[in-house]
Design a protein around this motif. Sequence first.
Motif, PDB file in Angstrom:
ATOM      1  N   LEU A   1       5.312  -3.409  36.249  1.00 35.38           N
ATOM      2  CA  LEU A   1       5.609  -4.300  37.369  1.00 35.38           C
ATOM      3  C   LEU A   1       5.373  -3.586  38.696  1.00 35.38           C
ATOM      4  O   LEU A   1       5.838  -2.467  38.891  1.00 35.38           O
ATOM      5  CB  LEU A   1       7.056  -4.777  37.297  1.00 35.38           C
ATOM      6  CG  LEU A   1       7.334  -6.060  36.518  1.00 35.38           C
ATOM      7  CD1 LEU A   1       8.840  -6.317  36.466  1.00 35.38           C
ATOM      8  CD2 LEU A   1       6.611  -7.235  37.143  1.00 35.38           C
TER       9      LEU A   1
ATOM     10  N   ASP B   1       6.385  -4.823  41.771  1.00 31.85           N
ATOM     11  CA  ASP B   1       7.610  -4.968  42.553  1.00 31.85           C
ATOM     12  C   ASP B   1       8.552  -5.909  41.802  1.00 31.85           C
ATOM     13  O   ASP B   1       8.375  -7.134  41.861  1.00 31.85           O
ATOM     14  CB  ASP B   1       7.300  -5.522  43.939  1.00 31.85           C
ATOM     15  CG  ASP B   1       8.542  -5.684  44.811  1.00 31.85           C
ATOM     16  OD1 ASP B   1       9.649  -5.336  44.343  1.00 31.85           O
ATOM     17  OD2 ASP B   1       8.408  -6.163  45.957  1.00 31.85           O
ATOM     18  N   PRO B   2       9.545  -5.377  41.106  1.00 40.00           N
ATOM     19  CA  PRO B   2      10.452  -6.221  40.319  1.00 40.00           C
ATOM     20  C   PRO B   2      11.232  -7.224  41.157  1.00 40.00           C
ATOM     21  O   PRO B   2      11.713  -8.220  40.622  1.00 40.00           O
ATOM     22  CB  PRO B   2      11.406  -5.201  39.678  1.00 40.00           C
ATOM     23  CG  PRO B   2      10.652  -3.909  39.673  1.00 40.00           C
ATOM     24  CD  PRO B   2       9.836  -3.942  40.922  1.00 40.00           C
ATOM     25  N   SER B   3      11.343  -7.000  42.464  1.00 34.47           N
ATOM     26  CA  SER B   3      12.121  -7.902  43.312  1.00 34.47           C
ATOM     27  C   SER B   3      11.285  -9.067  43.861  1.00 34.47           C
ATOM     28  O   SER B   3      11.832  -9.992  44.467  1.00 34.47           O
ATOM     29  CB  SER B   3      12.741  -7.130  44.486  1.00 34.47           C
ATOM     30  OG  SER B   3      11.742  -6.639  45.354  1.00 34.47           O
TER      31      SER B   3
ATOM     32  N   GLN C   1       5.976 -11.883  39.805  1.00 35.50           N
ATOM     33  CA  GLN C   1       6.053 -10.611  39.100  1.00 35.50           C
ATOM     34  C   GLN C   1       4.636 -10.172  38.743  1.00 35.50           C
ATOM     35  O   GLN C   1       4.039 -10.654  37.770  1.00 35.50           O
ATOM     36  CB  GLN C   1       6.890 -10.763  37.840  1.00 35.50           C
ATOM     37  CG  GLN C   1       8.331 -11.189  38.113  1.00 35.50           C
ATOM     38  CD  GLN C   1       9.184 -10.020  38.581  1.00 35.50           C
ATOM     39  OE1 GLN C   1       9.643  -9.199  37.799  1.00 35.50           O
ATOM     40  NE2 GLN C   1       9.401  -9.952  39.893  1.00 35.50           N
ATOM     41  N   ARG C   2       4.081  -9.266  39.537  1.00 33.00           N
ATOM     42  CA  ARG C   2       2.692  -8.839  39.361  1.00 33.00           C
ATOM     43  C   ARG C   2       2.630  -7.640  38.418  1.00 33.00           C
ATOM     44  O   ARG C   2       3.214  -6.596  38.689  1.00 33.00           O
ATOM     45  CB  ARG C   2       2.073  -8.497  40.715  1.00 33.00           C
ATOM     46  CG  ARG C   2       1.963  -9.703  41.647  1.00 33.00           C
ATOM     47  CD  ARG C   2       1.509  -9.285  43.038  1.00 33.00           C
ATOM     48  NE  ARG C   2       1.222 -10.434  43.900  1.00 33.00           N
ATOM     49  CZ  ARG C   2       2.134 -11.049  44.637  1.00 33.00           C
ATOM     50  NH1 ARG C   2       3.394 -10.617  44.646  1.00 33.00           N
ATOM     51  NH2 ARG C   2       1.793 -12.078  45.381  1.00 33.00           N
ATOM     52  N   TYR C   3       1.878  -7.815  37.325  1.00 34.32           N
ATOM     53  CA  TYR C   3       1.724  -6.747  36.335  1.00 34.32           C
ATOM     54  C   TYR C   3       0.383  -6.059  36.555  1.00 34.32           C
ATOM     55  O   TYR C   3      -0.673  -6.699  36.515  1.00 34.32           O
ATOM     56  CB  TYR C   3       1.798  -7.314  34.921  1.00 34.32           C
ATOM     57  CG  TYR C   3       3.194  -7.766  34.543  1.00 34.32           C
ATOM     58  CD1 TYR C   3       4.074  -6.903  33.892  1.00 34.32           C
ATOM     59  CD2 TYR C   3       3.631  -9.050  34.849  1.00 34.32           C
ATOM     60  CE1 TYR C   3       5.356  -7.315  33.548  1.00 34.32           C
ATOM     61  CE2 TYR C   3       4.917  -9.469  34.515  1.00 34.32           C
ATOM     62  CZ  TYR C   3       5.766  -8.599  33.865  1.00 34.32           C
ATOM     63  OH  TYR C   3       7.039  -9.013  33.530  1.00 34.32           O
TER      64      TYR C   3
ATOM     65  N   ARG D   1       3.337 -13.432  37.308  1.00 35.84           N
ATOM     66  CA  ARG D   1       4.162 -14.428  36.603  1.00 35.84           C
ATOM     67  C   ARG D   1       5.425 -14.735  37.396  1.00 35.84           C
ATOM     68  O   ARG D   1       6.037 -13.844  37.977  1.00 35.84           O
ATOM     69  CB  ARG D   1       4.514 -13.922  35.208  1.00 35.84           C
ATOM     70  CG  ARG D   1       5.440 -14.825  34.413  1.00 35.84           C
ATOM     71  CD  ARG D   1       5.375 -14.491  32.940  1.00 35.84           C
ATOM     72  NE  ARG D   1       4.089 -14.892  32.372  1.00 35.84           N
ATOM     73  CZ  ARG D   1       3.751 -14.718  31.083  1.00 35.84           C
ATOM     74  NH1 ARG D   1       4.608 -14.127  30.262  1.00 35.84           N
ATOM     75  NH2 ARG D   1       2.575 -15.110  30.649  1.00 35.84           N
TER      76      ARG D   1
ATOM     77  N   GLU E   1       9.232 -16.032  37.101  1.00 39.93           N
ATOM     78  CA  GLU E   1      10.282 -16.183  36.097  1.00 39.93           C
ATOM     79  C   GLU E   1      11.357 -17.181  36.506  1.00 39.93           C
ATOM     80  O   GLU E   1      12.118 -17.644  35.662  1.00 39.93           O
ATOM     81  CB  GLU E   1      10.928 -14.819  35.811  1.00 39.93           C
ATOM     82  CG  GLU E   1       9.963 -13.761  35.279  1.00 39.93           C
ATOM     83  CD  GLU E   1       9.430 -14.076  33.887  1.00 39.93           C
ATOM     84  OE1 GLU E   1       9.856 -15.082  33.287  1.00 39.93           O
ATOM     85  OE2 GLU E   1       8.582 -13.313  33.396  1.00 39.93           O
TER      86      GLU E   1
END
Length: 212
Positions: free
Chosen positions: A97, A99-101, A105-107, A119, A121
Amino acid sequence: MGRLDTEAMTGLVPDFLAVIHPAISHPSAQVEGFIGGLLKCQCDKSPVVVSVGSQASHNHLCGCSLCWKPDGALFSQVAVVPRDAVHVTENGDKLGLVDPSAVIQRYACRDCGVHLVGRIEASSHPFYGLDFIHTELSTDVGWEPPKFAAFVSSIIEAGFPAAEMPNMRRHLRSLGLEPYDCLSPELMDAISSHIVLQKQSRPRQRVEVAAE
């Protein structure tokens, strides 16, 4: 994110086409009945491979600073596909990830830095159920080409001269890519409609007034 040569953009930009995005220089035509393909990161060995079993929608250029861009490009090229059509098939252990915040959510591949999937969530988000992809990471022919340019003014944050923005917008229009400083009207309408439906579905709170 790709590196940007701001010195090349002092005064009149010498080659708008090269600066915008490399895929714009070699556009491909959409193929009727196309059902997706493979996306690969830019690692020479053991690339991350993502299988997409759907044609892309709302493909566009994006000038925001969060989307992944090839080296030297001012814009990202991003589209959406149904979430259930996206599957990581090889070397998924290399994804992490960014930036989890973040809402999206860009992988990205930990080795080469390329973003493979974005994605959402949060089920309440207007775009929940859609994944963001970069179709230029695929060698398959037939993807929907970009249809517009979003968040165009954000390229100033990457070093593009503000005085050259009128020229940039004119050039984008000459390519058939209407420039917006948000998303396209169609997508903005979809967002607003989603918000209205959410408000209508919320139960009304009962207000009790105490007797005097």
